[in-house]
Scaffold this motif. Sequence first.
Motif, mmCIF file in Angstrom:
data_model
loop_
_atom_site.group_PDB
_atom_site.id
_atom_site.type_symbol
_atom_site.label_atom_id
_atom_site.label_comp_id
_atom_site.label_asym_id
_atom_site.label_seq_id
_atom_site.Cartn_x
_atom_site.Cartn_y
_atom_site.Cartn_z
ATOM 1 N N UNK A 83 106.716 -31.804 17.294
ATOM 2 C CA UNK A 83 106.104 -33.106 17.499
ATOM 3 C C UNK A 83 105.208 -33.007 18.718
ATOM 4 N N UNK A 84 103.917 -33.247 18.521
ATOM 5 C CA UNK A 84 102.997 -33.119 19.639
ATOM 6 C C UNK A 84 102.565 -34.492 20.142
ATOM 7 N N UNK A 85 101.915 -34.467 21.270
ATOM 8 C CA UNK A 85 101.438 -35.687 21.910
ATOM 9 C C UNK A 85 100.072 -36.071 21.355
ATOM 10 N N UNK A 86 99.852 -37.340 21.199
ATOM 11 C CA UNK A 86 98.521 -37.800 20.799
ATOM 12 C C UNK A 86 97.650 -37.896 22.044
ATOM 13 N N UNK A 87 96.361 -37.838 21.840
ATOM 14 C CA UNK A 87 95.445 -37.973 22.971
ATOM 15 C C UNK A 87 95.573 -39.356 23.598
ATOM 16 N N UNK B 111 107.552 -35.886 29.516
ATOM 17 C CA UNK B 111 108.877 -35.848 30.130
ATOM 18 C C UNK B 111 109.959 -35.550 29.099
ATOM 19 N N UNK B 112 109.727 -35.910 27.830
ATOM 20 C CA UNK B 112 110.722 -35.663 26.782
ATOM 21 C C UNK B 112 110.560 -34.301 26.104
ATOM 22 N N UNK B 113 109.631 -33.468 26.600
ATOM 23 C CA UNK B 113 109.473 -32.110 26.088
ATOM 24 C C UNK B 113 108.374 -31.938 25.048
ATOM 25 N N UNK B 114 107.835 -33.014 24.521
ATOM 26 C CA UNK B 114 106.727 -32.873 23.575
ATOM 27 C C UNK B 114 105.510 -32.345 24.320
ATOM 28 N N UNK B 115 104.638 -31.653 23.608
ATOM 29 C CA UNK B 115 103.472 -31.078 24.273
ATOM 30 C C UNK B 115 102.274 -31.054 23.334
ATOM 31 N N UNK B 116 101.116 -30.845 23.931
ATOM 32 C CA UNK B 116 99.872 -30.675 23.188
ATOM 33 C C UNK B 116 98.880 -29.956 24.093
ATOM 34 N N UNK B 117 97.888 -29.346 23.473
ATOM 35 C CA UNK B 117 96.849 -28.644 24.211
ATOM 36 C C UNK B 117 95.481 -29.162 23.783
ATOM 37 N N UNK B 118 94.467 -28.718 24.490
ATOM 38 C CA UNK B 118 93.095 -29.108 24.172
ATOM 39 C C UNK B 118 92.768 -28.789 22.717
ATOM 40 N N UNK C 99 89.198 -34.333 17.437
ATOM 41 C CA UNK C 99 87.945 -34.813 17.993
ATOM 42 C C UNK C 99 88.013 -35.658 19.247
ATOM 43 N N UNK C 100 89.168 -35.732 19.896
ATOM 44 C CA UNK C 100 89.255 -36.599 21.066
ATOM 45 C C UNK C 100 90.109 -35.978 22.158
ATOM 46 N N UNK C 101 89.500 -35.772 23.311
ATOM 47 C CA UNK C 101 90.221 -35.334 24.500
ATOM 48 C C UNK C 101 90.658 -36.579 25.268
ATOM 49 N N UNK C 102 91.863 -36.606 25.828
ATOM 50 C CA UNK C 102 92.341 -37.785 26.556
ATOM 51 C C UNK C 102 91.399 -38.264 27.667
ATOM 52 N N UNK C 103 90.743 -37.350 28.356
ATOM 53 C CA UNK C 103 89.839 -37.716 29.439
ATOM 54 C C UNK C 103 88.645 -38.509 28.894
#
Length: 112
Positions: A4-8, A68-75, A82-86
């Motif tokens: 389970x990954x993080x959304x932007x 904090x719950x261990x989920x992760x995502x990369x660029x 198509x969307x970077x969080x920044x």
Amino acid sequence: MTRESLSSREVCQILRDLALGTRSIQRISRQASPGIDAGQIRVEVDGWVLNLCQDQGTLTRCESCIAADGRSATFADWHRYGTDPVELLSTWERAQVEGLLADPQSVEARAI
């Protein structure tokens, strides 16, 4: 097995909260490119670890994030959609985060 990954948008909300001053930030490390004001800065924001990229003091993208719950995502995960969080930050929010990253008193360094 899928992770389970993080959304932007989730990561962007952490950056927005940081800009509004409702979260605390600590610098973990900084990797600067020699001779230019660019590089990566790793920060912890209330248990979230973000790797942010800067170029001449400007926040360019979020390279990766671990929640904090261990989920992760990369660029690469966000680029695929198509969307970077920044890029989701307003101009004001981005300026606030850049100011926090530039001010050594607002970003307290710590060892990992």
